[in-house]
Motif scaffolding. Structure first.
Motif, PDB file in Angstrom:
ATOM      1  N   THR A 111       0.846  -1.185   0.000  1.00 30.69           N
ATOM      2  CA  THR A 111       0.000   0.000   0.000  1.00 30.69           C
ATOM      3  C   THR A 111       0.883   1.236   0.000  1.00 30.69           C
ATOM      4  O   THR A 111       1.903   1.285   0.692  1.00 30.69           O
ATOM      5  CB  THR A 111      -0.908   0.022   1.244  1.00 30.69           C
ATOM      6  OG1 THR A 111      -1.701  -1.160   1.258  1.00 30.69           O
ATOM      7  CG2 THR A 111      -1.827   1.237   1.231  1.00 30.69           C
ATOM      8  N   ASN A 125       2.155  10.732  -1.445  1.00 30.54           N
ATOM      9  CA  ASN A 125       1.875  11.270  -2.763  1.00 30.54           C
ATOM     10  C   ASN A 125       3.176  11.892  -3.234  1.00 30.54           C
ATOM     11  O   ASN A 125       3.731  12.773  -2.561  1.00 30.54           O
ATOM     12  CB  ASN A 125       0.755  12.317  -2.706  1.00 30.54           C
ATOM     13  CG  ASN A 125       0.247  12.687  -4.091  1.00 30.54           C
ATOM     14  OD1 ASN A 125       0.235  11.855  -4.979  1.00 30.54           O
ATOM     15  ND2 ASN A 125      -0.152  13.937  -4.258  1.00 30.54           N
ATOM     16  N   TRP A 160       3.788  10.407 -11.084  1.00 31.06           N
ATOM     17  CA  TRP A 160       2.968   9.196 -11.099  1.00 31.06           C
ATOM     18  C   TRP A 160       3.814   7.953 -10.858  1.00 31.06           C
ATOM     19  O   TRP A 160       4.929   7.828 -11.377  1.00 31.06           O
ATOM     20  CB  TRP A 160       2.225   9.079 -12.427  1.00 31.06           C
ATOM     21  CG  TRP A 160       1.288  10.232 -12.643  1.00 31.06           C
ATOM     22  CD1 TRP A 160       1.502  11.344 -13.400  1.00 31.06           C
ATOM     23  CD2 TRP A 160      -0.010  10.393 -12.049  1.00 31.06           C
ATOM     24  NE1 TRP A 160       0.423  12.186 -13.325  1.00 31.06           N
ATOM     25  CE2 TRP A 160      -0.515  11.643 -12.506  1.00 31.06           C
ATOM     26  CE3 TRP A 160      -0.775   9.621 -11.174  1.00 31.06           C
ATOM     27  CZ2 TRP A 160      -1.761  12.121 -12.123  1.00 31.06           C
ATOM     28  CZ3 TRP A 160      -2.022  10.095 -10.798  1.00 31.06           C
ATOM     29  CH2 TRP A 160      -2.505  11.326 -11.265  1.00 31.06           C
ATOM     30  N   ASN A 161       3.250   7.022 -10.102  1.00 31.59           N
ATOM     31  CA  ASN A 161       3.935   5.749  -9.869  1.00 31.59           C
ATOM     32  C   ASN A 161       4.197   5.007 -11.171  1.00 31.59           C
ATOM     33  O   ASN A 161       5.140   4.216 -11.272  1.00 31.59           O
ATOM     34  CB  ASN A 161       3.098   4.855  -8.944  1.00 31.59           C
ATOM     35  CG  ASN A 161       3.190   5.274  -7.493  1.00 31.59           C
ATOM     36  OD1 ASN A 161       4.132   5.931  -7.090  1.00 31.59           O
ATOM     37  ND2 ASN A 161       2.195   4.892  -6.699  1.00 31.59           N
ATOM     38  N   TYR A 165      -5.528   9.435  -1.230  1.00 29.74           N
ATOM     39  CA  TYR A 165      -6.415   8.276  -1.146  1.00 29.74           C
ATOM     40  C   TYR A 165      -5.534   7.041  -1.026  1.00 29.74           C
ATOM     41  O   TYR A 165      -4.337   7.079  -1.329  1.00 29.74           O
ATOM     42  CB  TYR A 165      -7.320   8.167  -2.382  1.00 29.74           C
ATOM     43  CG  TYR A 165      -6.573   8.209  -3.706  1.00 29.74           C
ATOM     44  CD1 TYR A 165      -6.059   7.044  -4.271  1.00 29.74           C
ATOM     45  CD2 TYR A 165      -6.371   9.417  -4.373  1.00 29.74           C
ATOM     46  CE1 TYR A 165      -5.374   7.085  -5.464  1.00 29.74           C
ATOM     47  CE2 TYR A 165      -5.686   9.472  -5.575  1.00 29.74           C
ATOM     48  CZ  TYR A 165      -5.184   8.310  -6.123  1.00 29.74           C
ATOM     49  OH  TYR A 165      -4.491   8.345  -7.308  1.00 29.74           O
ATOM     50  N   GLN A 166      -6.117   5.952  -0.560  1.00 33.12           N
ATOM     51  CA  GLN A 166      -5.341   4.726  -0.385  1.00 33.12           C
ATOM     52  C   GLN A 166      -5.176   4.032  -1.725  1.00 33.12           C
ATOM     53  O   GLN A 166      -6.138   3.886  -2.483  1.00 33.12           O
ATOM     54  CB  GLN A 166      -6.037   3.789   0.600  1.00 33.12           C
ATOM     55  CG  GLN A 166      -5.174   2.587   0.988  1.00 33.12           C
ATOM     56  CD  GLN A 166      -5.832   1.711   2.034  1.00 33.12           C
ATOM     57  OE1 GLN A 166      -6.822   1.049   1.762  1.00 33.12           O
ATOM     58  NE2 GLN A 166      -5.286   1.721   3.245  1.00 33.12           N
ATOM     59  N   ARG A 167      -3.987   3.635  -1.995  1.00 37.39           N
ATOM     60  CA  ARG A 167      -3.700   2.970  -3.266  1.00 37.39           C
ATOM     61  C   ARG A 167      -2.760   1.807  -3.029  1.00 37.39           C
ATOM     62  O   ARG A 167      -1.740   1.951  -2.330  1.00 37.39           O
ATOM     63  CB  ARG A 167      -3.067   3.953  -4.251  1.00 37.39           C
ATOM     64  CG  ARG A 167      -2.887   3.374  -5.641  1.00 37.39           C
ATOM     65  CD  ARG A 167      -2.254   4.371  -6.584  1.00 37.39           C
ATOM     66  NE  ARG A 167      -2.217   3.838  -7.936  1.00 37.39           N
ATOM     67  CZ  ARG A 167      -1.519   4.362  -8.937  1.00 37.39           C
ATOM     68  NH1 ARG A 167      -0.808   5.451  -8.730  1.00 37.39           N
ATOM     69  NH2 ARG A 167      -1.532   3.820 -10.136  1.00 37.39           N
ATOM     70  N   TRP A 213      -0.747  -1.817  -4.820  1.00 38.17           N
ATOM     71  CA  TRP A 213      -0.225  -2.422  -6.043  1.00 38.17           C
ATOM     72  C   TRP A 213       0.678  -3.581  -5.655  1.00 38.17           C
ATOM     73  O   TRP A 213       1.051  -3.725  -4.486  1.00 38.17           O
ATOM     74  CB  TRP A 213       0.560  -1.393  -6.862  1.00 38.17           C
ATOM     75  CG  TRP A 213       1.736  -0.785  -6.157  1.00 38.17           C
ATOM     76  CD1 TRP A 213       3.000  -1.278  -6.068  1.00 38.17           C
ATOM     77  CD2 TRP A 213       1.743   0.456  -5.427  1.00 38.17           C
ATOM     78  NE1 TRP A 213       3.799  -0.444  -5.332  1.00 38.17           N
ATOM     79  CE2 TRP A 213       3.059   0.645  -4.923  1.00 38.17           C
ATOM     80  CE3 TRP A 213       0.781   1.423  -5.157  1.00 38.17           C
ATOM     81  CZ2 TRP A 213       3.420   1.735  -4.166  1.00 38.17           C
ATOM     82  CZ3 TRP A 213       1.141   2.524  -4.400  1.00 38.17           C
ATOM     83  CH2 TRP A 213       2.449   2.672  -3.913  1.00 38.17           C
TER      84      TRP A 213
END
Length: 341
Positions: free
Chosen positions: A264, A268, A278-279, A302-304, A306
């Protein structure tokens, strides 16, 4: 599977036969021995692949354009099994340069002869109608570009290759690749990202919520997903800033461990000018300010999540903290940064 010594030796015998056939310009024998190399590659020992890689790489200029791409892929496979990447890379990049030039000409002729959707850059998609439309050499350039991409990435997985690749050559390859991508609307992302990888690159990370700053050094990081996780591991995991640190496994797969595991995001990522980083991009998206790349770490909006891991599984990544900025220096640096847009 267990192979006999005799079976294991067949690969190098095929390599020797291929060298002889190519230098004698015996097309039928070259094709036969190329097939034998492919057949026996899997049963060869890594020591034999290590021997074969530089020999096949040195032979590339003498191999006709079509089968040359297959040989380049085999050179890449040998490097992945221990062959000296630096001994092979120059020949592979020479071939890549030629293929990018031919692929660029393919794009021009394709547009000049009616345009339309570009064919899949895969040798299996090449047909007689396309050959008649754009010509043999340009068609081979386009339809073998993915194979040269594979071979080149195998070279670029190695820091010794990346750090000795002359900047003007790297820039030339990127420009030629960009021209092909712009003309065809086809993204050769693996090759592009591999050519953009930074090594021994300073990175100044400024954590806005705590007003702190950290000078780090990054190497072998393929994309910003990987960088994001390593930043969280180094700074949160290292006890420098608050937050939830990645697990040891999440950090390990971003360095040199195999596989992927869910993670997670912790930040930012923002430029000093307030633009999001951007990731999905690469560390080259981080702007250079006064000679060092500067990245601002803000709370995630926000939670993101990958899969933590490496864009290039064969490339080892690292991020090292070199020093913590003193309070005044961090405050001055952050004072020059705009809020996120």
């Amino acid at each position: 599977m267990i192979f006999t010594r005799k079976g294991r030796g067949r690969f190098l015998d095929a390599v020797t036969g291929f060298e002889t056939a190519v230098r004698e310009r015996d097309g039928e024998r070259s094709q036969q021995t190329l097939g034998q190399m492919e057949q026996h590659f899997g049963s060869a020992g890594d020591d034999q692949r290590a021997q074969a890689g530089p020999r096949l790489a040195a032979l590339l200029p003498e191999v006709p354009p079509g089968p040359r791409a297959l040989v380049a892929v085999m050179v890449g496979a040998c490097v992945e099994r221990g062959a000296d990447a630096r001994a092979c890379a120059t020949h592979v990049f020479d071939g890549l340069t030629e293929v990018l030039t031919a692929a660029g000409e393919f794009c021009e002729r394709w547009a000049a002869t009616g345009g339309g959707e570009f064919p899949d850059p895969n040798p299996a998609a090449l047909d007689e109608a396309t050959l008649q439309r754009v010509g043999q050499d340009t068609a081979v350039g386009w339809f073998t570009l993915q194979q040269w991409e594979m071979a080149s990435v195998a070279m670029l997985n190695h820091p010794a290759v990346r750090t000795t690749l002359p900047p003007e050559r790297r820039l030339g390859l990127l420009r030629a690749l960009h021209a092909v991508q712009e003309a065809s609307d086809h993204d050769f992302k693996c090759l592009r990202y591999a050519l953009l990888v930074l090594d021994d690159e300073p990175l100044l990370a400024l954590h806005r919520p705590t007003g702190t700053g950290y000078l780090l050094r990054m190497s072998g990081i393929g994309d910003n997903f990987q960088l994001h996780t390593l930043l969280a591991d180094t700074l949160v995991g290292g006890g420098h800033i608050p937050g939830q640190a990645p697990s040891a496994q999440e950090a390990a797969v971003c360095r040199d461990a195999p596989g992927q595991v869910p993670t997670t995001g912790s930040f930012n990522l923002v430029t000093p000018g307030g633009e999001w980083v951007w990731n999905e991009g690469t560390p080259t998206d981080i702007p250079v300010v006064d000679g060092v790349r500067v990245l601002v770490l803000d709370p995630p909006p926000y939670q993101r999540g990958w899969p933590a891991g490496r864009f290039f599984p064969g490339m080892k990544g690292d991020l090292v903290l070199e020093r913590v900025l003193d309070a005044e220096e961090a405050r001055e640096r952050l004072g020059q940064c705009l809020p996120p847009k």
